[in-house]
Design a protein around this motif. Structure first.
Motif, PDB file in Angstrom:
ATOM      1  N   ILE A  27      36.983  74.106 -14.148  1.00 35.16           N
ATOM      2  CA  ILE A  27      35.721  74.315 -14.862  1.00 35.16           C
ATOM      3  C   ILE A  27      35.146  75.663 -14.460  1.00 35.16           C
ATOM      4  O   ILE A  27      35.456  76.181 -13.381  1.00 35.16           O
ATOM      5  CB  ILE A  27      34.731  73.161 -14.564  1.00 35.16           C
ATOM      6  CG1 ILE A  27      33.571  73.147 -15.571  1.00 35.16           C
ATOM      7  CG2 ILE A  27      34.231  73.227 -13.126  1.00 35.16           C
ATOM      8  CD1 ILE A  27      32.773  71.851 -15.557  1.00 35.16           C
ATOM      9  N   GLY A 216      33.526  72.450 -23.607  1.00 32.99           N
ATOM     10  CA  GLY A 216      32.981  71.146 -23.270  1.00 32.99           C
ATOM     11  C   GLY A 216      31.943  70.702 -24.293  1.00 32.99           C
ATOM     12  O   GLY A 216      31.530  71.476 -25.155  1.00 32.99           O
ATOM     13  N   GLU A 254      32.433  67.167 -29.308  1.00 35.26           N
ATOM     14  CA  GLU A 254      33.248  66.828 -28.149  1.00 35.26           C
ATOM     15  C   GLU A 254      34.702  67.173 -28.482  1.00 35.26           C
ATOM     16  O   GLU A 254      35.156  66.929 -29.598  1.00 35.26           O
ATOM     17  CB  GLU A 254      33.132  65.343 -27.819  1.00 35.26           C
ATOM     18  CG  GLU A 254      31.725  64.888 -27.464  1.00 35.26           C
ATOM     19  CD  GLU A 254      31.660  63.398 -27.226  1.00 35.26           C
ATOM     20  OE1 GLU A 254      32.460  62.888 -26.410  1.00 35.26           O
ATOM     21  OE2 GLU A 254      30.834  62.727 -27.869  1.00 35.26           O
ATOM     22  N   ILE A 279      37.854  73.905 -18.588  1.00 41.32           N
ATOM     23  CA  ILE A 279      36.661  73.585 -19.373  1.00 41.32           C
ATOM     24  C   ILE A 279      35.614  74.692 -19.263  1.00 41.32           C
ATOM     25  O   ILE A 279      35.207  75.077 -18.164  1.00 41.32           O
ATOM     26  CB  ILE A 279      36.040  72.249 -18.923  1.00 41.32           C
ATOM     27  CG1 ILE A 279      37.043  71.103 -19.101  1.00 41.32           C
ATOM     28  CG2 ILE A 279      34.767  71.958 -19.714  1.00 41.32           C
ATOM     29  CD1 ILE A 279      36.533  69.756 -18.610  1.00 41.32           C
ATOM     30  N   PRO A 281      31.923  74.911 -19.833  1.00 42.93           N
ATOM     31  CA  PRO A 281      30.855  73.918 -19.999  1.00 42.93           C
ATOM     32  C   PRO A 281      29.661  74.472 -20.773  1.00 42.93           C
ATOM     33  O   PRO A 281      28.553  74.624 -20.230  1.00 42.93           O
ATOM     34  CB  PRO A 281      30.483  73.579 -18.551  1.00 42.93           C
ATOM     35  CG  PRO A 281      30.728  74.852 -17.808  1.00 42.93           C
ATOM     36  CD  PRO A 281      31.922  75.504 -18.483  1.00 42.93           C
ATOM     37  N   ILE A 285      27.122  71.987 -17.169  1.00 44.37           N
ATOM     38  CA  ILE A 285      28.159  71.589 -16.223  1.00 44.37           C
ATOM     39  C   ILE A 285      28.192  70.074 -16.056  1.00 44.37           C
ATOM     40  O   ILE A 285      29.257  69.449 -16.087  1.00 44.37           O
ATOM     41  CB  ILE A 285      27.933  72.280 -14.863  1.00 44.37           C
ATOM     42  CG1 ILE A 285      28.003  73.805 -15.016  1.00 44.37           C
ATOM     43  CG2 ILE A 285      28.965  71.815 -13.845  1.00 44.37           C
ATOM     44  CD1 ILE A 285      27.508  74.579 -13.801  1.00 44.37           C
ATOM     45  N   THR A 287      27.168  67.776 -18.102  1.00 39.69           N
ATOM     46  CA  THR A 287      27.617  67.151 -19.345  1.00 39.69           C
ATOM     47  C   THR A 287      29.140  67.167 -19.443  1.00 39.69           C
ATOM     48  O   THR A 287      29.765  66.162 -19.772  1.00 39.69           O
ATOM     49  CB  THR A 287      27.002  67.887 -20.555  1.00 39.69           C
ATOM     50  OG1 THR A 287      25.585  67.752 -20.517  1.00 39.69           O
ATOM     51  CG2 THR A 287      27.520  67.306 -21.870  1.00 39.69           C
ATOM     52  N   SER A 288      29.754  68.309 -19.126  1.00 39.31           N
ATOM     53  CA  SER A 288      31.214  68.406 -19.190  1.00 39.31           C
ATOM     54  C   SER A 288      31.874  67.525 -18.137  1.00 39.31           C
ATOM     55  O   SER A 288      32.886  66.863 -18.411  1.00 39.31           O
ATOM     56  CB  SER A 288      31.651  69.863 -19.003  1.00 39.31           C
ATOM     57  OG  SER A 288      31.363  70.628 -20.158  1.00 39.31           O
ATOM     58  N   TRP A 291      31.653  63.927 -19.236  1.00 40.66           N
ATOM     59  CA  TRP A 291      32.571  63.683 -20.358  1.00 40.66           C
ATOM     60  C   TRP A 291      33.984  63.479 -19.842  1.00 40.66           C
ATOM     61  O   TRP A 291      34.689  62.555 -20.265  1.00 40.66           O
ATOM     62  CB  TRP A 291      32.511  64.854 -21.339  1.00 40.66           C
ATOM     63  CG  TRP A 291      33.478  64.746 -22.464  1.00 40.66           C
ATOM     64  CD1 TRP A 291      33.311  64.062 -23.636  1.00 40.66           C
ATOM     65  CD2 TRP A 291      34.794  65.328 -22.527  1.00 40.66           C
ATOM     66  NE1 TRP A 291      34.436  64.190 -24.419  1.00 40.66           N
ATOM     67  CE2 TRP A 291      35.356  64.960 -23.765  1.00 40.66           C
ATOM     68  CE3 TRP A 291      35.533  66.127 -21.654  1.00 40.66           C
ATOM     69  CZ2 TRP A 291      36.636  65.362 -24.143  1.00 40.66           C
ATOM     70  CZ3 TRP A 291      36.801  66.526 -22.035  1.00 40.66           C
ATOM     71  CH2 TRP A 291      37.343  66.140 -23.265  1.00 40.66           C
TER      72      TRP A 291
END
Length: 303
Positions: A27, A216, A254, A279, A281, A285, A287-288, A291
């Protein structure tokens, strides 16, 4: 520590290929976005590779402090080294020494950088590699940038000639360096062209593993803005088509379909050279991270 729930839960694909493909994701953060996270151990699995993007104008002190903090929390930190904002080899050596001495960093993403005019001696990641600074410092992992849909900063005419030439050079470097390497790509939204691009690289003898960029979860308007700013190519039409559907316009995007297609292809093609997911984001961050957890990736802390 529990992950924060994502606002709108969706059902993951029925196959385990999806979670297997997503597991081990990396990420990307910036100093200002990382500062909003109280403790990365609450939202990411230990050992997750965290890239730190170096945006023009960000003081190196802020970059190193962020790297030191995240590394101390138990993560593999990979700072960006954008060639076009590094004045000279002395500056490069200073950055490497700071990252290594203060944060114990031994890995880097080398890229040209998004500025039009270099501030000094460097304009490409290849020039950074040619200095030998990273080898001398004992960096054991070096990633380079990839562009599945081309890059108009490098090939203004819309071709992929210069990008392709650069990848051949990086392949030759990959074959002689002791460092592990990977191609970390710009994010995209359509799987079939990405699959075709990855297969074309393999057929051309480019065997550097690929870490595919995905956007993301985020608001559609946010993604379109970032996609245009970052030069995302033809797959932008996936977002534009979604924007025309009023039933989806207000729902967060998404990357389920995109990842599911790549995962299914990898499951049925053992020689597929995309080995990991990176990812971006863009919707946050947390939220990703949430998920990813909802779709089968190991959660943050279990102890």
């Amino acid at each position: 520590m529990a992950l924060l729930p994502f606002a709108r839960k969706t059902e993951p694909p029925a196959t385990g290929d999806f979670s297997s493909f997503l597991n081990g994701f990396s990420i990307e953060v910036m100093p200002r976005t990382a500062a909003k996270i109280e403790d990365f151990r609450a939202i990411l699995p230990l050992g997750t590779r965290v890239y730190i993007a170096h945006i023009e104008g960000t003081p190196i002190e802020d970059m190193v402090d962020t790297a030191k903090r995240i590394a101390a929390e138990g993560f593999d930190v990979m700072p960006h080294f954008p060639a076009r904002i590094i004045a000279d080899e002395a500056t490069l050596r200073d950055w490497v020494a700071r990252y290594q001495g203060e944060a114990g960093i031994r890995q880097a993403l080398l890229l040209a950088g998004g500025v039009a005019t270099p501030v000094g001696d460097f304009h490409s990641s290849m020039q950074l590699l040619e200095t030998g600074v990273f080898d001398e410092a004992g960096f054991d992992r070096l990633h380079v940038a990839g562009h599945p849909e081309g890059n108009r900063d490098i090939d203004p005419d819309g071709s992929t000639k210069n990008v392709d030439d650069a990848l051949r050079w990086k392949q030759a470097f990959f074959e002689r360096t002791d460092a592990q390497m990977a191609i970390a790509t710009q994010f995209a939204f359509e799987a079939k062209p990405v699959i075709a691009w990855a297969d074309a690289l393999r057929d051309a003898g480019i065997t550097i593993p690929i870490h595919i960029g995905i956007a993301g979860p985020a608001k559609l308007q946010t993604l379109i803005k970032f996609a245009i700013a970052c030069g995302v190519g033809p797959s932008l039409k996936v977002l534009q088509k979604r924007a025309m559907d009023v039933t989806k316009l207000l729902l967060p995007y998404e990357p389920v379909e995109f990842v599911a297609e790549l995962a299914a292809h990898k499951a049925s093609h053992p020689d597929f050279n995309i080995e990991s997911v990176h990812i971006f984001p863009l919707g946050g961050i947390k939220t990703s991270a949430s998920w990813a957890a909802e779709h089968g990736v190991a959660t943050a802390q279990t102890a």
